[in-house]
Scaffold this motif. Structure first.
Motif, PDB file in Angstrom:
ATOM      1  N   TYR A   1      -0.157   3.817  -2.718  1.00 43.57           N
ATOM      2  CA  TYR A   1      -1.312   4.455  -2.075  1.00 43.57           C
ATOM      3  C   TYR A   1      -2.060   5.445  -2.970  1.00 43.57           C
ATOM      4  O   TYR A   1      -3.244   5.697  -2.767  1.00 43.57           O
ATOM      5  CB  TYR A   1      -0.897   5.150  -0.776  1.00 43.57           C
ATOM      6  CG  TYR A   1      -0.028   6.369  -0.989  1.00 43.57           C
ATOM      7  CD1 TYR A   1      -0.591   7.633  -1.080  1.00 43.57           C
ATOM      8  CD2 TYR A   1       1.352   6.248  -1.115  1.00 43.57           C
ATOM      9  CE1 TYR A   1       0.206   8.743  -1.288  1.00 43.57           C
ATOM     10  CE2 TYR A   1       2.146   7.340  -1.330  1.00 43.57           C
ATOM     11  CZ  TYR A   1       1.572   8.597  -1.414  1.00 43.57           C
ATOM     12  OH  TYR A   1       2.350   9.692  -1.624  1.00 43.57           O
TER      13      TYR A   1
ATOM     14  N   PRO B   1      -6.015   0.314   0.861  1.00 45.64           N
ATOM     15  CA  PRO B   1      -5.865  -0.862   1.713  1.00 45.64           C
ATOM     16  C   PRO B   1      -6.990  -1.860   1.383  1.00 45.64           C
ATOM     17  O   PRO B   1      -7.980  -1.469   0.744  1.00 45.64           O
ATOM     18  CB  PRO B   1      -6.039  -0.301   3.130  1.00 45.64           C
ATOM     19  CG  PRO B   1      -5.804   1.164   3.007  1.00 45.64           C
ATOM     20  CD  PRO B   1      -6.242   1.538   1.630  1.00 45.64           C
TER      21      PRO B   1
ATOM     22  N   TRP C   1       0.839  -1.202   0.000  1.00 44.26           N
ATOM     23  CA  TRP C   1       0.000   0.000   0.000  1.00 44.26           C
ATOM     24  C   TRP C   1       0.874   1.252   0.000  1.00 44.26           C
ATOM     25  O   TRP C   1       0.625   2.195  -0.739  1.00 44.26           O
ATOM     26  CB  TRP C   1      -0.956   0.006   1.191  1.00 44.26           C
ATOM     27  CG  TRP C   1      -1.763   1.251   1.272  1.00 44.26           C
ATOM     28  CD1 TRP C   1      -2.726   1.666   0.385  1.00 44.26           C
ATOM     29  CD2 TRP C   1      -1.685   2.267   2.261  1.00 44.26           C
ATOM     30  NE1 TRP C   1      -3.251   2.880   0.777  1.00 44.26           N
ATOM     31  CE2 TRP C   1      -2.619   3.267   1.934  1.00 44.26           C
ATOM     32  CE3 TRP C   1      -0.910   2.441   3.412  1.00 44.26           C
ATOM     33  CZ2 TRP C   1      -2.806   4.413   2.694  1.00 44.26           C
ATOM     34  CZ3 TRP C   1      -1.112   3.576   4.175  1.00 44.26           C
ATOM     35  CH2 TRP C   1      -2.045   4.548   3.813  1.00 44.26           C
TER      36      TRP C   1
END
Length: 171
Positions: free
Chosen positions: A100, A105, A96
């Motif tokens: 990101y 997640p 992640w």
């Protein structure tokens, strides 16, 4: 038009817990902290808020005429909500952390998704001289990207203070 993004005060939750969209309470005595924010804000024409109680309690203190909008909620951390950061699988965290911007997640959302929902919100608000938006650190970072053209890969490292007021002047 002036947009004043206000971050809620520090919630009453154990340090190190992932709590993005988890509806956590505020500590005893939060009213004093809210009064300090109110003093720093001055007058405004309209107020919008995240529906999470850590934001709504401040919005209620500012005005009885606030509008709650889910697009102002913090990043959704999905399955990680309510778990200690150091108890989350390291490989998942690393994946992640490297992705990101485009990946969230497990069961959560990416930074791009947060930016897109804030952008959709901003496109719907009517003009007013001064608008207050009570929200979260991730949303304020997304506002910096959208309203100041800060790079997405830089905004997550920017410090956003609890109770902080971040003002954007739009022409």
């Amino acid at each position: 038009m002036e947009l004043c993004f206000v971050r809620h005060v520090q919630p009453a939750i154990e340090a190190g817990i992932c709590y993005g969209q988890l509806d956590v309470p505020l500590p005893a005595g939060y009213e004093t902290l809210h009064n300090e924010i109110i003093t720093g804000l001055g007058r405004f024409d309209k107020i919008y808020t995240s529906p999470l109680q850590r934001c709504q309690l401040l919005a209620q203190t500012l005005s009885a005429n606030f509008v709650s909008d889910e697009r102002l909620m913090e990043l959704n951390f999905g399955e990680w909500e309510g778990i200690k950061w150091d108890e989350i699988d390291r490989k998942l965290m690393d994946h992640w952390g490297a992705n990101y911007i485009t990946s969230g997640p497990p069961g959560g959302e990416s930074l791009q998704q947060l930016v897109a929902r804030l952008d959709a919100f901003l496109k719907t608000i009517p003009f007013a001289d001064r608008i207050v938006i009570v929200t979260h650190a991730g949303v304020i970072r997304a506002a910096r990207h959208l309203l100041e053209a800060r790079p997405l890969n830089k905004i997550m490292s920017e410090k956003i203070n609890y109770g902080g007021i971040y003002t954007f002047n739009l022409l």
